[in-house]
Scaffold this motif. Structure first.
Motif, PDB file in Angstrom:
ATOM      1  N   GLU A  63       0.829  -1.204   0.000  1.00 55.78           N
ATOM      2  CA  GLU A  63       0.000   0.000   0.000  1.00 55.78           C
ATOM      3  C   GLU A  63       0.867   1.259   0.000  1.00 55.78           C
ATOM      4  O   GLU A  63       0.567   2.228  -0.707  1.00 55.78           O
ATOM      5  N   ARG A  66       2.244   1.538  -3.475  1.00 49.06           N
ATOM      6  CA  ARG A  66       1.196   1.982  -4.401  1.00 49.06           C
ATOM      7  C   ARG A  66       0.908   3.466  -4.210  1.00 49.06           C
ATOM      8  O   ARG A  66       0.791   4.217  -5.198  1.00 49.06           O
ATOM      9  N   ARG A  69       3.569   5.609  -5.719  1.00 54.34           N
ATOM     10  CA  ARG A  69       3.544   5.649  -7.179  1.00 54.34           C
ATOM     11  C   ARG A  69       2.363   6.459  -7.723  1.00 54.34           C
ATOM     12  O   ARG A  69       2.487   7.139  -8.743  1.00 54.34           O
TER      13      ARG A  69
END
Length: 250
Positions: A63, A66, A69
């Motif tokens: 997480e 992610r 990003r």
């Protein structure tokens, strides 16, 4: 690689895809689960707890990765959306105002045209009645003349009947035209014509009766449970029709 091994850092130029990153971790934990289909002792239970903690850490790492990003992408999307919303908002506001005024005009105009059409239809019916009466008068005049009655003006009766028939035909055409023209269409140039359309507007007037008729779909069930959680927090109990049971789980 052991099941507890951490995710590889994403510092190189071509980092692995998330699914590739967790494959060895999944393989290690799956192997342990295959060897321990049932937890029967404290040692295995402690190992299972450690693996759960490992999975939680990997999920948190995924997480975090992610989020790192997508953060710049989300910021860019947010900025783009804000820019276009700033441009579209006044246009949508103007469109709503235009549609509101056009709707008010179309409703009033259709009401006026509908009343005119009703009057034209009544006039056509009255003209048709007079035409039938004139036709009967012509028939009666011919019969009276045939029976020898003196002074019967057949010509006048024929002329009256013909005139009444023409009046009835004109009135019928006028009524048909008025009825066809009752629907308002607003069109300018090559633009799409605007007109009133009938839409269904739903309003919940009796939620209990609605729930009796509606099937309990997953969407409805989820919405009820979501609302029940809020109700439970506010009142300390679930609403009627919903149960809340305690369940002990890891």
């Amino acid at each position: 690689m052991s099941a507890a091994e951490t995710l590889p850092p994403r510092t190189h130029n071509n980092p692995p895809e998330p699914i590739e990153m967790i494959k060895p971790i999944v393989a290690g934990i799956s192997a342990w689960l295959a060897e321990h289909p049932v937890i029967e002792d404290q040692v295995s239970a402690s190992k299972a707890a450690a693996l759960i903690d490992t999975v939680n850490k990997h999920l948190a790492d995924l997480e975090d990765d992610r989020t790192e990003r997508v953060r710049p992408l989300n910021a860019e999307v947010k900025a783009i959306n804000a820019s276009y919303k700033a441009a579209s908002s006044p246009l949508n506001g103007l469109k709503d105002d235009l549609k509101s005024r056009a709707t008010a005009y179309a409703r009033a105009e259709e009401d006026r045209r509908r009343k005119e059409a009703e009057q034209a239809r009544l006039a056509a019916e009255e003209a048709a009645r007079k035409a039938r009466e004139a036709e009967l008068a012509e028939i009666e005049a011919r019969d009276n003349a045939a029976q020898g009655e003196i002074g019967v003006d057949i010509g006048a009766a024929v002329l009256d009947a013909d005139a009444a028939a023409r009046d009835a035909a004109r009135a019928e055409r006028a009524a048909n035209i008025a009825e066809r023209g009752a629907h308002v269409r607003m069109k300018s140039g090559n633009a799409r014509a605007l007109s009133l359309r009938t839409v269904l507007v739903f309003e919940v007037t009796d939620p209990v009766a609605a729930m009796i008729d509606l099937p309990l779909t997953d969407a409805i069930r989820d919405a009820i449970i979501s609302a029940a959680r809020i109700y439970h927090k506010e009142h300390g109990k679930p609403p009627a029709g919903v149960t809340a049971t305690e369940d002990r789980r890891v």
